[in-house]
Structures are given as C-alpha cells and as structure tokens.
Write a protein that holds these residues in place. Structure first.
Motif, PDB file in Angstrom:
ATOM      1  N   HIS A  28      93.861  49.405 -45.870  1.00 28.69           N
ATOM      2  CA  HIS A  28      93.611  48.032 -45.430  1.00 28.69           C
ATOM      3  C   HIS A  28      93.362  47.991 -43.917  1.00 28.69           C
ATOM      4  O   HIS A  28      92.534  47.227 -43.449  1.00 28.69           O
ATOM      5  N   PHE A  29      94.072  48.808 -43.199  1.00 24.04           N
ATOM      6  CA  PHE A  29      93.946  48.806 -41.745  1.00 24.04           C
ATOM      7  C   PHE A  29      92.854  49.737 -41.243  1.00 24.04           C
ATOM      8  O   PHE A  29      92.190  49.442 -40.269  1.00 24.04           O
ATOM      9  N   THR A  30      92.642  50.840 -41.918  1.00 22.79           N
ATOM     10  CA  THR A  30      91.618  51.765 -41.460  1.00 22.79           C
ATOM     11  C   THR A  30      90.218  51.308 -41.880  1.00 22.79           C
ATOM     12  O   THR A  30      89.283  51.440 -41.119  1.00 22.79           O
ATOM     13  N   ASP A  31      90.085  50.765 -43.092  1.00 24.39           N
ATOM     14  CA  ASP A  31      88.772  50.315 -43.565  1.00 24.39           C
ATOM     15  C   ASP A  31      88.337  49.012 -42.899  1.00 24.39           C
ATOM     16  O   ASP A  31      87.194  48.845 -42.550  1.00 24.39           O
ATOM     17  N   ALA A  32      89.282  48.091 -42.732  1.00 22.06           N
ATOM     18  CA  ALA A  32      88.940  46.781 -42.171  1.00 22.06           C
ATOM     19  C   ALA A  32      88.960  46.771 -40.646  1.00 22.06           C
ATOM     20  O   ALA A  32      88.504  45.825 -40.031  1.00 22.06           O
TER      21      ALA A  32
END
Length: 150
Positions: free
Chosen positions: A143-147
């Motif tokens: 969630h944090f790396t992709d977004a």
C-alpha cells in the motif's frame, strides 16, 4: 495515571521500545504485533467499544492483508476490533501505537489456531503459518510502496 507516570513504571524493555517508536513515529507507517492465538486481524480500539475516526481506512488496508493471508492456504481470519471480536481490554500495544504514538495503521495479528492446539502450535504448522502471515504483511506494505504515500 499520566503518560509520564506510565513511562516511569515501565519495564526497561518496554521503555526502550516505546522510546524507540516515539522517536521515529513520523517515519513509521505500520505497527504490527503478532500474538497467538485466534486467527484474527485486530484493528484498534480494543480497550473500548468504539472505533477510531479513520477505522474504515484501517479496515480496508487490513482487509488486503487478510485476503493475501487467506489465499496462501485458505486459513480463515476474522477482521475487526478486539472489543467486538473478543472483549474490551486495556494494554494492547496496537492501541498504544495508534493512540499515543499516532501510527495510523496499527494492528494485532492473532495467529492460528482457533483452540485445537492453543498456544502450542505443532511444529509442522510453524512454516505454513509464517508463509501466510508474511503474505499478509507484504500485502499491506505494498500500500505504501505502490501508492507512494508519504
């Protein structure tokens, strides 16, 4: 009891961890604690029968973790607050991480099983439980790396 009084009463290990987390709370995006047993992904609050204002956002991210975890070998996990799935109780570190340290995404993962073996999980289950738990953790960190959320 004030937060300062609570800190003074802490064991050295607990005090060291809370100081570490508080010093880095701006950088910490997710707080996870693993516990056994019950097969649940718990979202704050556990100490009272109400939910944080951002519960829905926390729930949606946890749902991604539960889906990934369950996809590994079909282990069923319940998702919700400790107060609604178990009972209201104080002292959970995910509540502290959310309420005191301000870490938005704070969770407790209650590992398998649901009571057949209780706290003594058979050795043959350790690796599969690790694999499915890791799948859940990877799913929420994406969630944090992709977004690229700050």
């Amino acid at each position: 009891m004030t937060f300062k009084e609570l800190q003074l009463s802490q064991k050295p290990e607990t005090k060291a961890m809370s100081n570490y987390i508080l010093a880095r709370k701006e950088q910490i995006k997710i707080y996870l604690t693993l516990h056994s047993y019950s097969q649940m992904w718990l979202v704050p609050w556990g100490f009272k029968n109400e939910k944080p204002k951002d519960y829905y956002e926390m729930y949606i991210l946890a749902e991604k973790g539960v889906e990934a975890l369950e996809a590994v070998r079909g282990t069923d996990y319940l998702l919700g607050t400790a107060a609604e799935l178990l009972y209201a109780s104080s002292g959970a570190s995910d509540d502290w991480a959310k309420g005191v340290a301000g870490i938005k995404y704070s969770y407790t993962i209650e590992l398998p099983d649901t009571g057949s073996h209780g706290f003594v999980l058979p050795a043959s289950e350790i690796e599969p439980v690790g694999q499915e738990t890791w799948a859940g953790v990877k799913a929420i960190t994406r969630h944090f790396t992709d977004a690229r959320i700050p």
